[in-house]
Motif scaffolding. Structure first.
Motif, short mmCIF file in Angstrom:
data_model
loop_
_atom_site.label_atom_id
_atom_site.label_comp_id
_atom_site.label_asym_id
_atom_site.label_seq_id
_atom_site.Cartn_x
_atom_site.Cartn_y
_atom_site.Cartn_z
N PRO A 30 0.80 -1.23 0.00
CA PRO A 30 0.00 0.00 0.00
C PRO A 30 0.83 1.28 0.00
O PRO A 30 0.56 2.21 -0.74
N GLN A 31 1.87 1.31 0.83
CA GLN A 31 2.68 2.54 0.93
C GLN A 31 3.37 2.85 -0.41
O GLN A 31 3.40 4.00 -0.85
N ASN A 32 3.89 1.81 -1.04
CA ASN A 32 4.60 2.03 -2.31
C ASN A 32 3.65 2.42 -3.43
O ASN A 32 3.98 3.24 -4.29
N TYR B 73 -3.62 14.04 4.18
CA TYR B 73 -4.43 12.88 3.79
C TYR B 73 -5.87 13.12 4.26
O TYR B 73 -6.07 13.61 5.38
N ILE B 74 -6.82 12.76 3.40
CA ILE B 74 -8.23 12.99 3.76
C ILE B 74 -8.65 11.99 4.83
O ILE B 74 -8.43 10.79 4.70
N ASN B 75 -9.22 12.54 5.89
CA ASN B 75 -9.65 11.70 7.01
C ASN B 75 -11.03 12.18 7.43
O ASN B 75 -11.17 13.23 8.05
N VAL C 159 -12.04 4.26 5.04
CA VAL C 159 -13.16 3.84 4.19
C VAL C 159 -13.46 4.89 3.11
O VAL C 159 -13.92 4.56 2.01
N SER C 160 -13.19 6.16 3.42
CA SER C 160 -13.47 7.22 2.44
C SER C 160 -12.73 6.96 1.12
O SER C 160 -13.24 7.28 0.04
N ALA C 161 -11.55 6.35 1.21
CA ALA C 161 -10.79 6.05 -0.01
C ALA C 161 -11.54 5.03 -0.87
O ALA C 161 -11.58 5.13 -2.10
N ILE D 274 -8.55 0.46 -2.45
CA ILE D 274 -8.47 -0.41 -1.25
C ILE D 274 -7.05 -0.35 -0.66
O ILE D 274 -6.88 -0.27 0.57
N GLN D 275 -6.07 -0.34 -1.57
CA GLN D 275 -4.68 -0.25 -1.10
C GLN D 275 -4.44 1.08 -0.38
O GLN D 275 -3.77 1.13 0.64
N LEU D 276 -5.00 2.15 -0.96
CA LEU D 276 -4.86 3.47 -0.32
C LEU D 276 -5.55 3.46 1.04
O LEU D 276 -5.04 4.03 2.01
N ALA D 277 -6.72 2.81 1.10
CA ALA D 277 -7.47 2.75 2.36
C ALA D 277 -6.67 2.03 3.45
O ALA D 277 -6.79 2.35 4.63
#
Lengths: 398, 256
Positions: A46-48, A169-171, A182-184, A235-238
């Protein structure tokens, strides 16, 4: 020729045209799978995956601006790396020394980039200075000015609002948790729905107007793949930190340029000038205005990139933005823009930029020396231009 | 008849897809808004952002209902006789454009005027191909001049065509011949659309048909306008082509 032979020939040529059309996508998939295997799956962590787009935000933004310049006849802007440095330097100095609100500083910085674009656009469009010479001069001029503004120092950015505008980052409270944003996922599903709805509506409109359409099965397979990619990526971003504001900036720029180049008569003028300048004049377009617009838009994008890069790195120095122009030019040519002008698309640039980014990141994760990254990028760029030259000379069509 | 059903199905499908999409947007906006308002106990800023989201959802819902109603009304409007006639005519000119001009025999070609134009077009295509063959692959690369795009053959073609069309107008061209000439010029640019070397000048040459528009009648003008619209969307049209299209539309309305 018999009917059977004709049918076979048609089938081969349509398979060939599909392969040619999707050659860059295929190349991207091959490169991605290659580096995923080489790095034992670390590339798709996810980070990469999040960093893949954010580290290449400047390439995507600059690539969109560069596309308009290239469309006008294969012209490029060599000054954008230096403009990135100058605008970043001005913004950081204003943030550090003036006490002006961050938003006003952003507006002033973009306006200064606009002034640079107006100057270069006027020189190229109306004074007829060759773009290569004009922007080469700009490359030295703006780099020097940037270093003067910075006083040859590295200036850090400490204004939190400025950093939030570009890198936060949007939270969303109540939806996102520490473990899962979940927003991602919601954003990804919405994006997939938009892509699907857009395709269906576009096909309905085309059929209604009697326009030529590509094969329906092929179109829906493509949409299904794109949707799957978007959802998997979201999903990876989430699973990491969610969606960065920088990603929204990138998406906004890409959508605006995609709309301009494919849906507006204004966008069509860039293709027209690249196709034949004299014919464009006879079609009622002033080519000088088109060159002016292309270089103005390029500088505005360089200004925005300067702000994005400064926020992402957290500081600016005299070498900020070095060789960024080459990354932008590379992503355009790798993405299928023609070095003769008149041909290219924003989608191609996105693919080209992600391809370059994947190569960079894959090699970094693998632990390959930074110098080899330049070698590989150079070879990929050379191959893209040679492919363009050969296919253009062979078919006479770009 | 079958075609009309297919178009109606398309319209219905279009309304359904658009409505579903709008519902998703309203739900998403409402969902975010409600969650933000719920969280406003911890931070009062969320209250206002949540209210903005809810307001946007309500506004978008109202707008969506209005749009859906308008789309449904448009869908149920009866088709006019003129538009049905135009569809038939459009097919005729499409057939004209889809066949390669080279494959047409002299008897297929409507008039001497078109034969004269064919000579100019064929001469242009062969000269442009020659210029392309003679050029090196490096010419025209990265904004360099002296590429096949800068060959004088392009302007020569435009001048020759302009002179020829002026001579037709001076002599007094018949209505049928004017229709054939206009159809030939527009369909030629359509046929060569993928040839980036000759297409731009052929497309610019569409501007030269303006003096001939008065010579065709309203239904012919409508046929050409429909063909033009179905091949070149609004974003494809540069100012000259847009002017020609508008002139065709105006002409098509003059006598109907």
């Amino acid at each position: 020729m018999s009917e059977k032979a004709k049918a076979l020939k048609n089938r081969n040529s349509s398979a060939g045209s599909i392969l040619k059309k999707y050659s860059m996508v295929i190349a991207l998939v091959v490169v991605f799978v290659f580096f995923t295997l080489l790095t034992e799956g670390r590339l798709i962590l996810p980070q990469n995956l999040s960093n893949l787009l954010l580290q290449n935000a400047y390439v995507l933004v600059l690539g969109c601006g560069m596309l308009l310049c290239i469309l006008t006849g294969g012209n490029v802007d060599l000054s954008i790396g230096s403009t990135v440095c100058l605008i970043g330097a001005l913004a950081t100095q204003m943030l550090a020394n003036t006490g002006l609100p961050a938003i006003l500083i952003i507006v002033i910085s973009i306006a200064i980039a606009g002034v640079i674009g107006i100057a270069q656009g006027w020189l190229i469009g109306y004074v007829h200075i060759p773009p290569f010479i004009c922007t080469l001069a700009g490359m030295f001029l703006f780099r020097g000015l940037g270093r003067v503004v910075l006083d040859s120092k590295t200036i850090p950015i400490q204004n939190q609002l400025y950093l939030d505008i570009f890198t936060r980052y949007i939270n969303i409270p109540g939806i996102d948790t520490e473990d899962l944003k979940v927003s991602a996922i919601i954003f990804g599903v919405l994006a997939a729905i938009i892509v699907t709805a857009g395709t269906i509506l576009g096909r309905i409109k085309k059929r209604k107007n009697g326009y030529a359409m590509e094969n329906g099965t092929l179109a829906y397979i493509r949409v299904a793949l794109i949707d799957a990619l978007i959802v998997v990526y979201s999903i990876q971003l989430a699973n990491y930190k969610g969606i960065s504001v920088m990603l929204l900036w990138i998406i906004a720029v890409i959508l605006i340029y995609a709309y301009i180049t494919s849906k507006t008569a204004f966008g069509r003028t860039f293709y027209a000038v690249g196709g034949n300048e004299k014919a464009t004049k006879l079609s009622g377009i002033d080519p000088r205005r088109v060159y002016f617009s292309a270089y103005l838009s390029m500088s505005l994008m360089a200004g925005l990139s300067g702000l994005l890069v400064a926020a992402r790195i957290g500081s600016v120095n005299g070498d900020s933005g070095s060789s960024y122009e080459m990354d932008a030019i590379g992503s355009c040519f790798i993405g299928g823009a023609s070095a003769y002008g008149g041909s290219g698309s924003v989608v191609g640039i996105v693919i080209g930029a992600i391809l370059l980014g994947t190569i960079n990141q894959g090699m970094s994760i693998y632990g390959l020396d930074n110098n080899w990254q330049y070698v590989v990028k150079g070879v990929v760029l050379l191959l893209a231009v040679v492919f363009d030259v050969v296919s253009n000379h062979k078919t006479g069509k770009s | 008849m079958g075609n009309n059903n297919s178009i109606q199905n398309d319209d219905l499908r279009s309304v359904i897809v658009k409505s579903l999409f709008r519902v998703v947007v309203v739900v998403a906006l409402g969902f975010f808004g409600i969650n933000l308002i719920k969280e406003s106990a911890s931070d009062s800023r969320f209250l206002w952002i949540g209210v903005v989201f809810i307001a946007a959802a309500v506004f978008f819902l109202a707008y969506s209902v209005f749009l859906a109603y308008r789309e449904y009304q448009q869908m149920t409007l009866p088709k006019t006789e003129n538009s049905q006639e135009a569809e038939v005519n459009n097919d005729a000119i499409k057939n004209y454009a889809e066949d390669d001009i080279d494959t047409k025999s002299d008897t297929d070609i409507a008039c001497d005027e078109v034969v004269a134009l064919t000579v100019i077009y064929e001469d242009y295509i062969s000269k442009a191909s020659l210029a392309k063959e003679k050029s090196s692959p490096m010419e025209g690369l990265f904004g360099s001049k002296s590429s096949p795009k800068d060959s004088p053959c392009h302007e020569d073609f435009y001048s020759a065509l302009k002179d020829k069309l002026n001579s037709f107008v001076d002599v007094g061209i018949s209505q049928e011949s004017a229709m054939s000439v206009i159809a030939y010029i527009i369909s030629s640019s359509t046929i060569h659309r993928k040839d980036t070397l000759v297409f731009p000048m052929m497309y610019a040459a569409i501007g030269l048909i303006e003096p001939l528009i008065d010579k065709v009648d309203a239904s012919q003008a409508m046929t050409i306008a429909d063909f033009f619209e179905s091949n070149y969307s609004k974003s494809d049209r540069l100012p000259v082509q847009e002017r020609v299209y508008k002139a065709l539309v105006i002409r098509s309305r003059e006598e109907t």
